[in-house]
Scaffold this motif. Structure first.
Motif, PDB file in Angstrom:
ATOM      1  N   PRO A 272       2.726  -6.113 -34.704  1.00  0.00           N
ATOM      2  CA  PRO A 272       2.768  -7.017 -35.861  1.00  0.00           C
ATOM      3  C   PRO A 272       1.398  -7.475 -36.341  1.00  0.00           C
ATOM      4  O   PRO A 272       1.244  -7.826 -37.500  1.00  0.00           O
ATOM      5  N   THR A 273       0.382  -7.433 -35.486  1.00  0.00           N
ATOM      6  CA  THR A 273      -0.948  -7.841 -35.921  1.00  0.00           C
ATOM      7  C   THR A 273      -1.778  -6.675 -36.433  1.00  0.00           C
ATOM      8  O   THR A 273      -2.811  -6.866 -37.050  1.00  0.00           O
ATOM      9  N   CYS A 274      -1.328  -5.458 -36.203  1.00  0.00           N
ATOM     10  CA  CYS A 274      -2.112  -4.286 -36.582  1.00  0.00           C
ATOM     11  C   CYS A 274      -1.610  -3.657 -37.883  1.00  0.00           C
ATOM     12  O   CYS A 274      -2.294  -3.698 -38.892  1.00  0.00           O
ATOM     13  N   GLN A 275      -0.457  -3.038 -37.831  1.00  0.00           N
ATOM     14  CA  GLN A 275       0.140  -2.378 -38.994  1.00  0.00           C
ATOM     15  C   GLN A 275      -0.744  -1.283 -39.578  1.00  0.00           C
ATOM     16  O   GLN A 275      -0.688  -1.013 -40.779  1.00  0.00           O
ATOM     17  N   ALA A 276      -1.584  -0.658 -38.742  1.00  0.00           N
ATOM     18  CA  ALA A 276      -2.457   0.416 -39.222  1.00  0.00           C
ATOM     19  C   ALA A 276      -1.627   1.635 -39.587  1.00  0.00           C
ATOM     20  O   ALA A 276      -0.615   1.937 -38.955  1.00  0.00           O
ATOM     21  N   ALA A 277      -2.075   2.341 -40.611  1.00  0.00           N
ATOM     22  CA  ALA A 277      -1.454   3.619 -40.957  1.00  0.00           C
ATOM     23  C   ALA A 277      -2.036   4.669 -40.015  1.00  0.00           C
ATOM     24  O   ALA A 277      -3.238   4.674 -39.753  1.00  0.00           O
ATOM     25  N   PHE A 278      -1.188   5.516 -39.475  1.00  0.00           N
ATOM     26  CA  PHE A 278      -1.660   6.603 -38.626  1.00  0.00           C
ATOM     27  C   PHE A 278      -0.847   7.846 -38.924  1.00  0.00           C
ATOM     28  O   PHE A 278       0.218   7.778 -39.523  1.00  0.00           O
TER      29      PHE A 278
ATOM     30  N   ALA B 216       1.722   3.045 -48.410  1.00  0.00           N
ATOM     31  CA  ALA B 216       2.769   3.303 -49.407  1.00  0.00           C
ATOM     32  C   ALA B 216       3.522   4.585 -49.061  1.00  0.00           C
ATOM     33  O   ALA B 216       4.754   4.616 -49.089  1.00  0.00           O
ATOM     34  N   ALA B 217       2.795   5.635 -48.719  1.00  0.00           N
ATOM     35  CA  ALA B 217       3.440   6.904 -48.372  1.00  0.00           C
ATOM     36  C   ALA B 217       4.314   6.759 -47.125  1.00  0.00           C
ATOM     37  O   ALA B 217       5.417   7.316 -47.071  1.00  0.00           O
ATOM     38  N   ALA B 218       3.843   5.999 -46.148  1.00  0.00           N
ATOM     39  CA  ALA B 218       4.609   5.814 -44.902  1.00  0.00           C
ATOM     40  C   ALA B 218       5.898   5.046 -45.141  1.00  0.00           C
ATOM     41  O   ALA B 218       6.899   5.269 -44.446  1.00  0.00           O
ATOM     42  N   THR B 219       5.895   4.142 -46.117  1.00  0.00           N
ATOM     43  CA  THR B 219       7.083   3.326 -46.380  1.00  0.00           C
ATOM     44  C   THR B 219       7.940   3.864 -47.525  1.00  0.00           C
ATOM     45  O   THR B 219       8.963   3.284 -47.859  1.00  0.00           O
ATOM     46  N   GLY B 220       7.490   4.953 -48.140  1.00  0.00           N
ATOM     47  CA  GLY B 220       8.250   5.545 -49.237  1.00  0.00           C
ATOM     48  C   GLY B 220       8.048   4.840 -50.566  1.00  0.00           C
ATOM     49  O   GLY B 220       8.796   5.070 -51.518  1.00  0.00           O
TER      50      GLY B 220
ATOM     51  N   ILE C 268      -1.686  12.551 -47.163  1.00  0.00           N
ATOM     52  CA  ILE C 268      -0.801  11.759 -48.038  1.00  0.00           C
ATOM     53  C   ILE C 268       0.090  12.670 -48.874  1.00  0.00           C
ATOM     54  O   ILE C 268       1.253  12.358 -49.118  1.00  0.00           O
ATOM     55  N   SER C 269      -0.428  13.820 -49.270  1.00  0.00           N
ATOM     56  CA  SER C 269       0.362  14.742 -50.098  1.00  0.00           C
ATOM     57  C   SER C 269       1.377  15.539 -49.285  1.00  0.00           C
ATOM     58  O   SER C 269       2.206  16.237 -49.863  1.00  0.00           O
ATOM     59  N   GLY C 270       1.311  15.437 -47.963  1.00  0.00           N
ATOM     60  CA  GLY C 270       2.268  16.157 -47.116  1.00  0.00           C
ATOM     61  C   GLY C 270       1.870  17.596 -46.827  1.00  0.00           C
ATOM     62  O   GLY C 270       2.676  18.367 -46.324  1.00  0.00           O
ATOM     63  N   GLU C 271       0.634  17.965 -47.116  1.00  0.00           N
ATOM     64  CA  GLU C 271       0.174  19.329 -46.861  1.00  0.00           C
ATOM     65  C   GLU C 271      -0.019  19.623 -45.383  1.00  0.00           C
ATOM     66  O   GLU C 271       0.004  20.771 -44.985  1.00  0.00           O
TER      67      GLU C 271
ATOM     68  N   GLY D 280       2.818  16.794 -39.984  1.00  0.00           N
ATOM     69  CA  GLY D 280       2.844  15.492 -39.348  1.00  0.00           C
ATOM     70  C   GLY D 280       3.524  14.497 -40.270  1.00  0.00           C
ATOM     71  O   GLY D 280       4.058  14.865 -41.317  1.00  0.00           O
ATOM     72  N   LYS D 281       3.487  13.228 -39.852  1.00  0.00           N
ATOM     73  CA  LYS D 281       4.167  12.190 -40.626  1.00  0.00           C
ATOM     74  C   LYS D 281       3.312  10.929 -40.616  1.00  0.00           C
ATOM     75  O   LYS D 281       2.829  10.508 -39.562  1.00  0.00           O
ATOM     76  N   LEU D 282       3.104  10.335 -41.784  1.00  0.00           N
ATOM     77  CA  LEU D 282       2.420   9.050 -41.848  1.00  0.00           C
ATOM     78  C   LEU D 282       3.360   7.967 -41.345  1.00  0.00           C
ATOM     79  O   LEU D 282       4.549   7.966 -41.666  1.00  0.00           O
ATOM     80  N   ALA D 283       2.831   7.059 -40.546  1.00  0.00           N
ATOM     81  CA  ALA D 283       3.617   5.959 -40.007  1.00  0.00           C
ATOM     82  C   ALA D 283       2.730   4.728 -39.924  1.00  0.00           C
ATOM     83  O   ALA D 283       1.510   4.816 -40.074  1.00  0.00           O
TER      84      ALA D 283
END
Length: 191
Positions: A147-153, A74-78, A133-136, A139-142
């Motif tokens: 297409p088979t993974c979509q892991a948050a990193f 959710a954080a990565a996609t806004g 997640i809070s942005g402390e 870096g940047k969540l992405a």
């Protein structure tokens, strides 16, 4: 690592490495902590060694993992953070009783209240998730472009344009597919 289980994907960020204990979420999912002993193994290689884990503790860990993944996605996609995921992350963070200690070499290590306190280790992971997640953290969540993974990193590269959760797996797979497609389109056959 035991041969009958898939290897762990370890990164430099604790919380997103933890979410990588379930990979290929959009394809044929690979569970890397299918039994309590594997959670003990993962915690040990992540600097949070415990001596045992129950099935109930594994359930708490998986619930935390999925909550971190949902909130990080959710954080990565806004998008708005899912309330249930936030609740689980906060609960695990407050239930842990680990303390940070300074080593003689000047590094931070976590000291759990007892060797059987998986909840302490989960509290450390949850606190790390809160930080990213809070942005402390810088870096940047992405989300992985596979297409088979979509892991948050958590992208800490200078340009913040990393596309893959792991270049050695997802990135390499995509590069190989693109290479073979280009060769096929150019009429080159493989021996």
């Amino acid at each position: 690592m035991r041969a009958e289980f898939p290897d762990f994907r370890l990164g430099s960020v604790l919380a997103t490495s933890f979410t990588a204990t379930l990979t290929e979420r959009r394809g044929d999912a690979v569970e890397r902590i299918p039994v309590p002993r594997r959670l003990v193994d993962w915690l040990a290689v992540s600097g949070l060694a415990v001596d045992s884990c129950t099935a109930a503790q594994l359930g708490l860990a998986r619930e935390l993992r999925e909550s971190i993944h949902a909130a990080a996605t959710a954080a990565a996609t806004g998008a708005a953070l899912p309330a249930a995921a936030v609740r689980v992350i906060n609960d695990r963070s407050t239930q842990g009783r680990a303390t940070a200690v300074l080593t003689p070499g000047g590094e931070r290590r976590w000291q759990l209240s007892s060797p059987s306190r998986v909840e302490d280790a989960l509290g450390v992971i949850a606190a790390d998730a809160i930080g990213i997640i809070s942005g402390e953290r810088d870096g940047k969540l992405a989300l992985c472009a596979s297409p088979t993974c979509q892991a948050a990193f958590f992208d800490t590269s200078q340009s913040r344009t990393r596309r893959w959760c792991d270049m050695n797996t997802c990135g390499n797979r995509q590069k190989k597919a693109r290479f073979h497609a280009n060769r096929k389109n150019a009429g080159v056959t493989t021996p």
